[in-house]
Design a protein around this motif. Structure first.
Motif, short mmCIF file in Angstrom:
data_model
loop_
_atom_site.label_atom_id
_atom_site.label_comp_id
_atom_site.label_asym_id
_atom_site.label_seq_id
_atom_site.Cartn_x
_atom_site.Cartn_y
_atom_site.Cartn_z
N ASP A 77 -6.51 3.63 -10.99
CA ASP A 77 -5.79 4.74 -10.76
C ASP A 77 -5.76 4.79 -9.30
OD1 ASP A 77 -4.96 7.30 -10.33
OD2 ASP A 77 -6.39 8.16 -12.03
N SER A 78 -4.16 4.73 -8.77
CA SER A 78 -4.07 4.68 -7.40
C SER A 78 -3.59 5.98 -6.75
CB SER A 78 -3.11 3.42 -7.01
OG SER A 78 -3.48 2.25 -7.35
N THR A 79 -3.59 6.91 -7.50
CA THR A 79 -3.22 8.32 -7.26
C THR A 79 -4.23 9.52 -7.05
OG1 THR A 79 -2.47 9.02 -9.37
CG2 THR A 79 -0.91 7.77 -8.09
N THR A 80 -5.46 9.17 -7.94
CA THR A 80 -6.35 10.33 -7.81
C THR A 80 -7.74 9.66 -7.90
OG1 THR A 80 -5.22 11.63 -9.43
CG2 THR A 80 -7.33 12.58 -8.76
N ALA A 81 -8.61 9.84 -6.60
CA ALA A 81 -9.79 9.44 -6.77
C ALA A 81 -10.99 10.44 -7.18
CB ALA A 81 -10.50 9.07 -5.23
N ARG A 82 -11.64 9.82 -8.03
CA ARG A 82 -12.52 11.01 -8.77
C ARG A 82 -14.11 10.76 -8.54
NH1 ARG A 82 -8.38 10.53 -12.40
NH2 ARG A 82 -7.01 12.70 -12.93
N GLN A 130 -14.63 4.39 -6.72
CA GLN A 130 -13.80 4.24 -7.84
C GLN A 130 -12.71 3.16 -7.29
OE1 GLN A 130 -11.55 7.57 -9.46
NE2 GLN A 130 -9.64 6.56 -9.17
N PRO A 131 -12.34 2.13 -7.84
CA PRO A 131 -11.49 1.20 -7.35
C PRO A 131 -9.97 1.70 -7.15
CG PRO A 131 -12.16 0.73 -9.74
CD PRO A 131 -12.98 1.67 -9.31
N ILE A 132 -9.19 1.65 -6.03
CA ILE A 132 -8.17 2.21 -6.06
C ILE A 132 -6.91 1.16 -5.85
CG2 ILE A 132 -6.85 3.74 -4.37
CD1 ILE A 132 -8.99 5.44 -5.60
N ALA A 133 -7.42 0.06 -5.29
CA ALA A 133 -6.07 -0.92 -4.92
C ALA A 133 -7.09 -2.35 -4.83
CB ALA A 133 -5.54 -0.72 -3.62
N MET A 134 -6.49 -3.46 -5.11
CA MET A 134 -6.98 -4.74 -4.90
C MET A 134 -6.27 -5.52 -4.09
SD MET A 134 -6.87 -5.58 -9.12
CE MET A 134 -8.04 -7.13 -8.92
N VAL A 135 -7.00 -6.35 -2.95
CA VAL A 135 -6.51 -7.32 -2.03
C VAL A 135 -6.87 -8.73 -2.54
CG1 VAL A 135 -6.29 -7.99 0.13
CG2 VAL A 135 -6.37 -5.54 -0.40
#
Ligand code: MCN
Ligand code: SMO
Length: 788
Positions: free
Chosen positions: A105-110, A114-119
């Motif tokens: 989920d790249s639009t809401t952190a809860r 929480q993972p948001i993006a991967m590099v």
């Protein structure tokens, strides 16, 4: 079962302290963990994880990360759309909601972590640099941290797509509860807040995925307890046939239930490999593991007990509020603690009525998942500390109160419907009383109090529901069937390969299951090789959790092995020209009753089966292999753990001096392994009750992100233990085996807490209402007791 009975009749290795064959490779540092795997062209992955407990993400600028030489890709929710579908998590029952969510989920952190993006980059260092370079626009929101407030009408929502924060509301009633409470001589009530703690395995999580662009086959190495369930649950979201997936979980450095989930990262890393066309590795660091794997056991509980004028328990009420995370962990959900706790409320006590309520409010915390003693620990700690409170209120001995209220030592169905298959509910208490010289210790305690020394004794009798089969799974609405399978093969040279769908990550399955196979077949222990941990080399099954392997894999091996044994006896009889009843098979050699010179070796029979051609018995297929599954009825082990402490009243320091225990897991395969399981799990229970705490502040910040903040007990805190056994074979399982791998973490915590309260009860009224209890809390308990 007739097959299992005959195995038990001729047992030789079952019950022996066979040394663990899996250990040399670990002791000499040659085990292969996931991080030891290096593939050609492999890239590395790091996650951007939310520093906020609750926030909107209005933009992620990837370009500064992509500008770093060696950063290959930055992956957010949108990029995954073509390769990865959502997780949908629920239980199969009406009272339970469904949470459907994108795996990234790249639009809401809860929640923090929480993972948001991967590099994805050439090295882990570059991947971490890439994460740091990302420019993220966060819009922080108020976090929802108080679980009971989250349940209130009109509470702000953790998930705005849901109607309420409560994932489930489940009620259960049996018997005349209100009548019992009206009739009662005394009623007692307790609120207990069980803390958050976790497995914190030495090896954190780890995933490597290799999506082969030539064949479209996917191989995943993951540090998991459930390789086949990883396959079954990620195949759909990844859009790949299970037949094209291979999941390998070779050496796993501690699972303890944490690794019995299907984690987001276990779907994300394969999806990333597909996107970049190269193998990708992710090795979790300690902060990630503490903040963002799965937490466990946090629960607020309200218990009521109705007691008659003879101190007999009449009825229990329990309200279990699981303090859940921002979404239910996949696939077991956040009911994994409250629902089983409600079922086990009666434990060893004979009561006539029960009323339970379960809620699972979501909060802006890390998801709640399985951890050793899963489902049983918090409810047990609340009930057993409560019983000590009640004994003190009634002015009776806590052990006597328990014995007076215990069910008989025989099969018994509880008011909540658990079908106990016989045990030593009172006998194990009496045995530990003897082991510690209970009367003598009480005298010593009284003497020492005169010198200002505060000794405390804490009892904790337990029941461990184990080896759940499909019947229990279905009754609870769990999303998987709980059978397991085994294949038994005698190879042409007479050696034996056994595979099961369970998973070995410290429990010594390669030893104990070989003991079962050796006795089933009648061959030497050394000729058996057990294989688990690889979905392409072992039969399909659901893995290892819920203390199920001894019973389920053991039972499946007895069944499959008996089939193979019948066949080799038939073949040998034919070759030796006698009837099968006259063939004796022991230690891998065949002989004929009363005819000493007629013998055959296992290798001869193996060659006959595979390459015997016309010499093989007519109508027999070639090869020597059988696969069977076993889906057992309910089985429950039990026992009693006792802790002995001395409390320093001035500082609140607790010296945990000794643990004594009597456990009963029915037929033991390997008593030494059982002792090891008890000792390990007891150490976890000590940690959860006295040291380990995954705290958040009121703003939702996570405060236990390193092992300097999160305290495990080690050899200096864990005392000597005496472990004894009673064997009450199960009346329902193959061979009378019951599981036992989690008992210690169910029961040891309550023993420690009861010992602490017992030690300081001379200061007045002492009631422990939370975990963990450290020196500050002990001091506070003494202050609040009234006479301190
Ligand atoms: N055993 C036995 N006789 C019995 C019962 C068990 O000899 N009557 C043996 C078994 O053969 C097995 C061991 O004791 O070798 C544990 O058996 P069982 O109770 O069936 O539990 P599982 O093998 O299914 O293991 C699961 C259990 C769980 S749920 C957690 S959590 C846990 C535990 O095991 N995680 C562990 N113990 C662990 N031990 C280690 N080292 N690492 C973990 O991650
Ligand atoms: S928590 Mo154990 O893997 O059931």
């Amino acid at each position: 079962d007739a097959e299992a009975n005959s195995v038990m009749d001729r047992k030789k290795y079952i019950g022996m302290n066979v040394l663990r064959t899996e250990d040399p490779v670990f002791l000499t540092g040659r085990a292969k963990y996931t991080d030891d795997i290096h593939l050609t062209g492999m890239l590395h992955c790091a996650f951007l994880r939310s520093p906020h407990p609750h926030a909107k993400i209005t933009g992620i600028d990837k370009s500064p990360a992509l500008a770093i030489d060696g950063v290959v890709a930055v992956i957010t929710e949108q990029d995954l759309e073509p390769v990865l579908g959502p997780f949908s998590t629920t239980l199969m029952r009406d009272e339970v909601a469904t949470v459907q969510r994108p795996i990234l989920d790249s639009t809401t952190a809860r929640w923090v972590g929480q993972p948001i993006a991967m590099v994805i980059a050439d090295s882990r260092y570059l991947a971490e640099d890439g994460v740091d370079a990302l420019e993220v626009d966060w819009e922080p929101l108020d976090p929802i941290m108080d679980a009971e407030k989250a349940l209130e009408q009109g509470s702000p929502l953790v998930r705005e797509d849901m109607e309420s924060n409560n994932f489930a509301h489940i009620e259960f009633q049996r018997g005349d509860v209100e009548g019992a409470f009206k009739r009662a001589h005394r009623v007692f009530r307790k609120r207990f807040h069980h803390g958050r703690f976790m497995a914190a395995p030495l090896e954190a999580r780890a995933v490597i995925a290799d999506w082969d662009t030539a064949t479209d086959d996917l191989t995943v190495w993951t540090s998991s307890q459930i390789p086949n369930l990883i396959r079954t649950y990620t195949a759909g979201p990844l859009g790949i046939a299970e037949s094209k997936m291979r999941i390998i979980s070779d050496s796993v450095g501690g699972g303890f239930g944490m690794k019995a989930h299907v984690f987001d990262e276990e779907a994300l890393v394969p999806a990333a490999s597909k996107l970049v066309g190269k193998p990708v590795k992710w090795i979790e660091d300690r902060y990630e593991n503490l903040a963002a794997s799965s937490h466990a056991k946090e629960m607020v509980m309200y218990l009521d007990v109705a007691v008659d004028e003879n101190n007999k328990f009449l009825a229990f009420k329990g309200h279990y509020i699981g303090v859940s995370g921002a979404y239910p962990a996949h696939p077991w959900t956040s009911l994994i603690d409250p629902l089983p706790a409600a079922g086990l409320l009666p434990s060893i006590y004979d009561i006539e009525a029960v009323h339970t309520v379960c809620d699972a409010p979501m909060t802006n915390r890390c998801p709640i998942g399985a951890y050793r003693g899963v489902g049983w620990t918090p409810g047990h700690v609340a009930r057993e500390t409560f019983i000590d409170d009640i004994a003190r209120e009634l002015g009776v001995d806590p052990v006597e109160l328990r014995l007076q209220n215990a069910i008989p030592d025989e099969p018994f169905t509880t008011v909540t419907g658990m079908k106990y298959d016989g045990g030593s509910y009172s006998a194990s208490i009496r045995k530990v009383m003897e082991m510690i010289d209970y009367e003598g210790l009480r005298r010593k305690q009284a003497d020492l109090r005169k010198e200002g020394r505060y000794l405390g004794i804490g009892f904790s009798p337990y029941v461990e529901p184990t080896a759940w089969g499909s019947e229990v799974a279905k009754a609870n609405g769990f999303p998987a069937e709980f059978f397991d399978a085994a294949s038994v093969t005698i190879e042409p040279d007479g050696s034996v390969t056994v595979t099961t769908g369970c998973h070995n990550h410290g429990q010594a399955h390669y030893t104990t299951l070989a003991q079962v196979a050796a006795d089933t077949l009648g061959v030497p222990f050394e000729s058996i090789r057990v294989i688990e941990n690889d979905s392409s080399r072992a039969v399909y099954g659901t893995g290892t959790y819920a203390s199920r392997t001894a019973v389920i894999a053991g039972g499946a091996i007895m069944r499959a092995g008996s089939e193979v044994r019948d066949k080799i006896v038939r073949l040998a009889a034919h070759a030796m020209e006698v009837s099968p009843e006259d063939v004796e098979l022991a230690d891998g050699s065949f002989s004929v009753k009363g005819v000493p010179d007629k013998t055959m070796t296992m290798q001869q029979v193996g060659m006959l089966a595979y390459y015997g051609g016309a010499a093989r018995l007519e109508g027999e297929e070639p090869a020597l292999t059988a696969t069977r599954s076993y889906d057992p009825p309910e089985t429950y082990s039990n026992g009693t753990i006792v802790a002995l402490v001395e409390v320093d009243a001035a500082t609140g320091k607790v010296d945990l001096q000794h643990i004594s225990c009597c456990e009963d897991c029915g037929t033991m395969l390997n008593p030494m392994v059982v002792d090891g399981q008890m000792a390990g799990a007891i150490s976890h229970g000590i940690g959860g009750s006295m040291y380990e705490d995954l705290t958040y502040d009121e703003n939702g910040q996570f405060l236990a992100g390193s092992l300097m903040d999160y305290l495990y007990p080690s050899t200096t805190e864990v005392p000597d233990m005496d472990i004894s056994h009673i064997e009450t074979p199960s009346v329902v399982t193959e061979g009378g085996i019951k599981g036992m791998g989690e008992s210690g973490n169910i029961a040891a915590g309550a023993a420690c807490l009861n010992a602490i309260a017992d030690a300081i009860s001379c200061f007045g009224t002492v009631e422990i209402t939370k975990t963990p209890i450290g020196p500050n809390e002990v001091r506070e308990l003494i202050r609040n007791a009234g006479n301190g």
